[in-house]
Design an enzyme around this catalytic site. Structure first.
Site, short mmCIF file in Angstrom:
data_model
loop_
_atom_site.label_atom_id
_atom_site.label_comp_id
_atom_site.label_asym_id
_atom_site.label_seq_id
_atom_site.Cartn_x
_atom_site.Cartn_y
_atom_site.Cartn_z
N ASP A 1 -4.25 -6.50 5.27
CA ASP A 1 -5.20 -7.38 5.95
C ASP A 1 -5.10 -8.82 5.47
OD1 ASP A 1 -6.48 -5.57 7.74
OD2 ASP A 1 -7.36 -4.59 6.00
N LYS B 1 -11.13 -3.71 18.64
CA LYS B 1 -9.72 -4.06 18.86
C LYS B 1 -9.28 -3.83 20.30
CE LYS B 1 -8.55 -3.24 14.03
NZ LYS B 1 -7.42 -3.49 13.14
N ASN C 1 0.86 -1.19 0.00
CA ASN C 1 0.00 0.00 0.00
C ASN C 1 0.90 1.24 0.00
OD1 ASN C 1 0.47 0.92 2.85
ND2 ASN C 1 -0.35 -1.13 3.26
N ASP D 1 -4.23 -9.73 13.28
CA ASP D 1 -4.44 -8.31 13.61
C ASP D 1 -3.49 -7.97 14.76
OD1 ASP D 1 -5.39 -5.83 14.71
OD2 ASP D 1 -7.17 -6.12 13.46
N ILE D 2 -2.44 -7.25 14.44
CA ILE D 2 -1.37 -6.99 15.41
C ILE D 2 -1.89 -6.13 16.56
CG2 ILE D 2 0.92 -5.95 15.69
CD1 ILE D 2 1.20 -6.45 12.56
N PHE E 1 -4.45 3.52 14.91
CA PHE E 1 -4.85 4.50 13.92
C PHE E 1 -6.01 3.88 13.15
CE2 PHE E 1 -2.01 8.22 13.17
CZ PHE E 1 -1.18 8.06 14.27
N LYS F 1 8.11 -18.02 -9.92
CA LYS F 1 7.40 -16.87 -10.50
C LYS F 1 6.16 -17.37 -11.26
CE LYS F 1 8.00 -12.97 -13.55
NZ LYS F 1 8.10 -13.02 -14.97
O1 PMT Z 1 2.73 6.17 6.50
P1 PMT Z 1 2.19 7.53 6.09
O2 PMT Z 1 2.35 7.77 4.60
O3 PMT Z 1 2.74 8.65 6.90
O4 PMT Z 1 0.61 7.50 6.30
C1 PMT Z 1 0.12 7.45 7.60
C2 PMT Z 1 -1.05 6.45 7.72
C3 PMT Z 1 -2.21 6.94 6.88
C4 PMT Z 1 -0.64 5.07 7.25
C5 PMT Z 1 -1.42 6.40 9.23
O5 PMT Z 1 -1.78 7.69 9.66
C6 PMT Z 1 -2.56 5.44 9.49
O6 PMT Z 1 -3.73 5.75 9.39
N1 PMT Z 1 -2.20 4.18 9.84
C7 PMT Z 1 -3.14 3.09 10.01
C8 PMT Z 1 -3.45 2.51 8.66
C9 PMT Z 1 -4.39 1.32 8.73
O7 PMT Z 1 -4.00 0.26 8.36
O8 PMT Z 1 -5.54 1.57 9.26
P2 PMT Z 1 -6.71 0.44 9.47
O9 PMT Z 1 -7.92 1.25 9.73
O10 PMT Z 1 -6.74 -0.51 8.34
O11 PMT Z 1 -6.25 -0.37 10.72
C10 PMT Z 1 -6.65 0.00 12.04
C11 PMT Z 1 -5.53 -0.24 13.01
O12 PMT Z 1 -5.25 -1.63 13.10
C12 PMT Z 1 -4.22 0.46 12.67
O13 PMT Z 1 -3.66 0.90 13.89
C13 PMT Z 1 -3.37 -0.66 12.07
O14 PMT Z 1 -1.99 -0.45 12.30
C14 PMT Z 1 -3.87 -1.86 12.86
N2 PMT Z 1 -3.80 -3.15 12.13
C15 PMT Z 1 -4.56 -3.36 11.03
C16 PMT Z 1 -4.53 -4.60 10.41
C17 PMT Z 1 -3.69 -5.61 10.94
N3 PMT Z 1 -3.64 -6.79 10.37
N4 PMT Z 1 -2.96 -5.36 12.03
C18 PMT Z 1 -2.99 -4.16 12.63
O15 PMT Z 1 -2.30 -3.94 13.64
#
Ligand code: PMT
Length: 401
Positions: free
Chosen positions: A280, A343, A212, A306-307, A325, A289
């Protein structure tokens, strides 16, 4: 940290002056001594007798008072302090400070001092956002004046917005941090933090992967801000072009599963901030390949761990404060609230990453802090400023002095 600190408190004329008696009480409870200068307009909101009773010291009001000058000249008054705190700081006193005016005891003491100065601005939202006030603020900050608040909310004038004086605990926390910093300590000294940052790359075959657009700028800025506050930080980063922050242990990973393992290995921790954009799903990796016709095989996806949810699980290793976030393109706040609960996080920093916002990869971010108490809208800030503000909030939450 406030024990035996001498605070010269300048009370200027705003309705927030009614919070000053409580501020004095709390400072004295922590062992600080407080001496007050009350401006003419400040005395419209709080009486000298109240301040004198609570501080246990004479309250100074006049520049041309023979008795006061004989007892304690204004120069000595301004120098016999460890810090000068202006609370509330009106737009007027900020303007005078920026211009170097000295037309009463408060402004004369501020001009004559060789001590650090902190202000707690309080005013109407239009006055606060006025370019003149913002320019004065910048001038003061460029001269190392510390600023605490203001915060957003209902204002005494009936309007709503930024301009409320910081609450007493916030002012106390800011003073505590100031003294900690001056002693080479931070408010997060002794605490361990895990920060995730950047994207993950999920391999499809030896040459392709799913990724991403996360640059790691936001997550790395959070790691830096927490380290500056004294935390011992482990930054678990996906592939980015960001430099490793100074004073931070960086674990470089590629996939979500590797990120999960690195975070688990970094436990126990007091703080988690998950800013990484974790994939995800992961494809079932092929050793060779894939050929052109193998499209279906390429997308044989399975869910990644999901960490954030795993780290926030209740149990003996759960960090004291877990901050996620939420990157959303629709229903930002509702989705962030749902993630907070699902979460088991303490806070979610919600950011709108719709096309055109430029948040992924950009230098600024417009975030909303979602907690069990409600939603706080932050203005558009640089990612560094978002990180510093978040770190401040974390420090206040973990040191509610
Ligand atoms: O890296 P930059 O270019 O500076 O951009 C910043 C950002 C947009 C990436 C950052 O501000 C941000 O929003 N990060 C979270 C991105 C995200 O994956 O959001 P989510 O809504 O999909 O996930 C929710 C939360 O679960 C996040 O804290 C994510 O780190 C966590 N997560 C999600 C999936 C997963 N398998 N494990 C996780 O820990």
């Amino acid at each position: 940290m406030l024990e035996n600190r001498r605070i010269l408190l300048i009370v200027s004329g705003g309705i927030a002056a009614v919070k000053v008696p409580d501020l004095i009480r709390r400072l004295r409870e922590r062992g600080a001594s407080v001496r007050c200068i009350l401006t003419k307009s400040g005395a419209e909101f709080v009486t000298p007798l109240t301040l004198a009773s609570l501080s246990g010291e004479k309250v100074y009001q006049d520049l041309f008072s023979l008795t006061d000058e004989a007892e304690m000249g204004h120069i000595r008054l301004s120098r016999e302090a460890d810090i000068i705190l202006v609370a509330p700081a009106t737009a007027n006193i900020m303007a005078k400070m920026a211009a170097g005016l000295a037309d009463d005891l408060a402004t004369t003491a501020l001009l004559a001092t060789d001590k650090p100065v902190m202000i707690a601005p309080a005013m109407n939202v239009m006055m606060w956002t006025h370019p003149a006030t913002q320019a004065n603020l910048q001038t003061l900050q460029s001269r190392e004046v510390k600023v605490v608040g203001p915060s957003a909310g209902d204002l005494a004038c009936g309007e709503v917005g930024n301009g409320r004086m910081a609450e007493v605990p916030e002012i106390i926390a800011a003073l505590t941090r100031f003294f900690q910093k001056s002693e080479g300590q931070g408010p997060l000294t002794g605490l361990k933090a895990i920060v995730t940052s950047g994207p993950t790359h999920e391999p499809i075959d030896p040459v392709r992967y799913i990724a991403n657009r996360s640059s790691g700028k936001q997550g790395h800025a959070v790691a830096t801000a927490l380290a500056h506050m004294g935390a011992q930080v482990t930054l678990v980063s996906g592939p980015t072009h960001e430099a490793d922050p100074d004073g931070v242990k960086v674990v470089h990973v590629e996939t979500a599963r590797q990120m999960m393992k690195a975070c688990s290995d970094a436990l126990p921790a007091d703080i988690v901030v998950a800013a990484a954009a974790v994939a995800d799903w992961a494809p079932a990796v092929k050793d060779q390949k894939l050929k052109k016709g193998d499209a279906a095989a390429a997308l044989n996806l399975s869910e990644n761990p999901d960490i954030l949810a795993a780290l926030a699980q209740a149990g003996p290793t759960r960090p004291k404060l877990v901050v996620g976030f939420a990157a959303e393109t629709t229903n930002l706040i509702e989705s962030a609230k749902a993630k907070l609960t699902k979460k088991n996080c303490d806070w979610i920093v919600a950011n709108d990453v719709s096309k055109g916002t430029g948040v992924f990869g950009g230098d600024t971010n417009t975030v909303h802090l979602v907690t069990a108490k409600g939603v706080e809208d932050w203005p558009t800030l640089s990612k560094r400023a978002v990180a510093e503000r978040l770190a401040e909030r974390i420090a206040t939450a973990l040191n509610p002095s």
